[in-house]
Design a protein around this motif. Structure first.
Motif, PDB file in Angstrom:
ATOM      1  N   UNK A 252       0.827  -1.213   0.000  1.00 37.79           N
ATOM      2  CA  UNK A 252       0.000   0.000   0.000  1.00 37.79           C
ATOM      3  C   UNK A 252       0.863   1.266   0.000  1.00 37.79           C
ATOM      4  N   UNK A 253       0.459   2.224  -0.804  1.00 35.10           N
ATOM      5  CA  UNK A 253       1.176   3.489  -0.952  1.00 35.10           C
ATOM      6  C   UNK A 253       0.205   4.597  -0.576  1.00 35.10           C
ATOM      7  N   UNK A 254       0.622   5.504   0.316  1.00 39.17           N
ATOM      8  CA  UNK A 254      -0.255   6.625   0.641  1.00 39.17           C
ATOM      9  C   UNK A 254       0.428   7.935   0.259  1.00 39.17           C
ATOM     10  N   UNK A 255      -0.390   8.938  -0.042  1.00 38.41           N
ATOM     11  CA  UNK A 255       0.165  10.244  -0.420  1.00 38.41           C
ATOM     12  C   UNK A 255       1.036  10.794   0.702  1.00 38.41           C
ATOM     13  N   UNK A 256       0.490  10.839   1.927  1.00 42.71           N
ATOM     14  CA  UNK A 256       1.205  11.498   3.026  1.00 42.71           C
ATOM     15  C   UNK A 256       2.528  10.803   3.352  1.00 42.71           C
ATOM     16  N   UNK A 257       2.529   9.469   3.355  1.00 44.74           N
ATOM     17  CA  UNK A 257       3.728   8.736   3.777  1.00 44.74           C
ATOM     18  C   UNK A 257       4.729   8.533   2.642  1.00 44.74           C
ATOM     19  N   UNK A 258       4.239   8.350   1.419  1.00 44.02           N
ATOM     20  CA  UNK A 258       5.122   7.883   0.342  1.00 44.02           C
ATOM     21  C   UNK A 258       5.295   8.854  -0.824  1.00 44.02           C
ATOM     22  N   UNK A 259       4.289   9.672  -1.096  1.00 45.69           N
ATOM     23  CA  UNK A 259       4.324  10.507  -2.299  1.00 45.69           C
ATOM     24  C   UNK A 259       4.792  11.929  -1.979  1.00 45.69           C
ATOM     25  N   UNK A 260       4.149  12.558  -1.006  1.00 49.06           N
ATOM     26  CA  UNK A 260       4.509  13.942  -0.660  1.00 49.06           C
ATOM     27  C   UNK A 260       6.003  14.104  -0.379  1.00 49.06           C
ATOM     28  N   UNK A 261       6.641  13.170   0.360  1.00 44.08           N
ATOM     29  CA  UNK A 261       8.075  13.344   0.651  1.00 44.08           C
ATOM     30  C   UNK A 261       8.973  13.281  -0.589  1.00 44.08           C
ATOM     31  N   UNK A 262       8.438  12.825  -1.720  1.00 47.62           N
ATOM     32  CA  UNK A 262       9.252  12.763  -2.947  1.00 47.62           C
ATOM     33  C   UNK A 262       9.429  14.145  -3.570  1.00 47.62           C
ATOM     34  N   UNK A 263       8.547  15.080  -3.215  1.00 49.54           N
ATOM     35  CA  UNK A 263       8.591  16.409  -3.816  1.00 49.54           C
ATOM     36  C   UNK A 263       9.380  17.362  -2.926  1.00 49.54           C
ATOM     37  N   UNK A 264      10.455  17.912  -3.454  1.00 53.65           N
ATOM     38  CA  UNK A 264      11.297  18.857  -2.714  1.00 53.65           C
ATOM     39  C   UNK A 264      10.598  20.218  -2.630  1.00 53.65           C
ATOM     40  N   UNK A 265      11.107  21.045  -1.728  1.00 55.71           N
ATOM     41  CA  UNK A 265      10.590  22.406  -1.639  1.00 55.71           C
ATOM     42  C   UNK A 265      10.739  23.115  -2.989  1.00 55.71           C
ATOM     43  N   UNK A 266      11.850  22.834  -3.670  1.00 52.41           N
ATOM     44  CA  UNK A 266      12.080  23.461  -4.967  1.00 52.41           C
ATOM     45  C   UNK A 266      11.039  23.020  -6.002  1.00 52.41           C
ATOM     46  N   UNK A 267      10.679  21.739  -5.978  1.00 58.84           N
ATOM     47  CA  UNK A 267       9.654  21.244  -6.904  1.00 58.84           C
ATOM     48  C   UNK A 267       8.343  21.978  -6.651  1.00 58.84           C
ATOM     49  N   UNK A 268       8.006  22.041  -5.360  1.00 63.36           N
ATOM     50  CA  UNK A 268       6.737  22.670  -5.014  1.00 63.36           C
ATOM     51  C   UNK A 268       6.702  24.129  -5.472  1.00 63.36           C
ATOM     52  N   UNK A 269       7.745  24.876  -5.140  1.00 66.93           N
ATOM     53  CA  UNK A 269       7.717  26.308  -5.450  1.00 66.93           C
ATOM     54  C   UNK A 269       7.763  26.537  -6.963  1.00 66.93           C
ATOM     55  N   UNK A 270       8.476  25.682  -7.694  1.00 69.17           N
ATOM     56  CA  UNK A 270       8.557  25.838  -9.150  1.00 69.17           C
ATOM     57  C   UNK A 270       7.211  25.616  -9.818  1.00 69.17           C
ATOM     58  N   UNK A 271       6.398  24.736  -9.230  1.00 72.77           N
ATOM     59  CA  UNK A 271       5.159  24.332  -9.886  1.00 72.77           C
ATOM     60  C   UNK A 271       3.917  24.986  -9.306  1.00 72.77           C
TER      61      UNK A 271
ATOM     62  N   UNK B  85       2.475  27.744  -9.581  1.00 71.77           N
ATOM     63  CA  UNK B  85       1.575  28.474 -10.475  1.00 71.77           C
ATOM     64  C   UNK B  85       0.635  27.526 -11.218  1.00 71.77           C
ATOM     65  N   UNK B  86       0.971  26.236 -11.255  1.00 71.99           N
ATOM     66  CA  UNK B  86       0.110  25.246 -11.914  1.00 71.99           C
ATOM     67  C   UNK B  86      -0.700  24.429 -10.907  1.00 71.99           C
ATOM     68  N   UNK B  87      -0.004  23.921  -9.866  1.00 66.72           N
ATOM     69  CA  UNK B  87      -0.646  23.101  -8.831  1.00 66.72           C
ATOM     70  C   UNK B  87       0.325  22.994  -7.660  1.00 66.72           C
ATOM     71  N   UNK B  88      -0.229  22.547  -6.511  1.00 64.44           N
ATOM     72  CA  UNK B  88       0.575  22.430  -5.292  1.00 64.44           C
ATOM     73  C   UNK B  88       0.956  20.967  -5.095  1.00 64.44           C
ATOM     74  N   UNK B  89       2.249  20.671  -5.278  1.00 63.71           N
ATOM     75  CA  UNK B  89       2.715  19.285  -5.146  1.00 63.71           C
ATOM     76  C   UNK B  89       2.643  18.787  -3.704  1.00 63.71           C
ATOM     77  N   UNK B  90       2.440  19.689  -2.749  1.00 63.67           N
ATOM     78  CA  UNK B  90       2.297  19.279  -1.348  1.00 63.67           C
ATOM     79  C   UNK B  90       0.822  19.207  -0.946  1.00 63.67           C
ATOM     80  N   UNK B  91      -0.063  19.181  -1.941  1.00 64.11           N
ATOM     81  CA  UNK B  91      -1.497  19.036  -1.676  1.00 64.11           C
ATOM     82  C   UNK B  91      -1.995  17.739  -2.309  1.00 64.11           C
TER      83      UNK B  91
END
Ligand code: HEM
Length: 80
Positions: A9-28, A30-36
């Motif tokens: 089992x894979x969950x967003x909070x435990x497995x997916x969100x941690x894959x996105x760096x602060x830089x990924x989030x801030x770069x994107x 304007x399109x969507x929030x990778x930490x959401x």
């Protein structure tokens, strides 16, 4: 990061969100929030396409096993 086995089992909070760096989030932001969870769910098909192509993140593609974790999360119904 350890890659999940195919049927683990894979969950967003435990497995997916941690894959996105602060830089990924801030770069994107304007399109969507990778930490959401809701934003990543809504744009998951476009995100997977970019990850598979290796065109995102802009500064270096993810290794294949990490892309597989994202794909597994999608196949499991994108759980929170
Ligand atoms: C894992 C991290 C990232 C993911 C999953 C991701 C995902 C995506 C996706 C799906 C698009 C297409 C958006 C659309 O057309 O609606 C996109 C576009 C783009 N991304 Fe990323 N991205 C990531 C990290 C980054 C980073 C680190 C940068 C560095 C600057 C970046 C810069 C861009 C740019 C410039 C575009 C084109 C935007 C445009 O056409 O207006 N992204 N990204």
């Amino acid at each position: 990061m350890s890659a999940s086995a195919p049927n683990e089992p894979v969950s967003y909070e435990a497995d997916i969100k941690p894959l996105f760096r602060e830089r990924d989030r801030s770069s994107m932001l304007s399109h969507f929030d990778l930490w959401s969870h809701d934003d990543v769910s809504d744009h998951a098909t476009a995100i997977l396409a970019q990850l598979e192509r290796g065109s995102m993140p802009c500064d270096g593609a993810w290794p294949a096993d990490r892309v597989e974790v994202f794909r597994g999360w999608m196949e499991q119904g994108r759980p929170v």
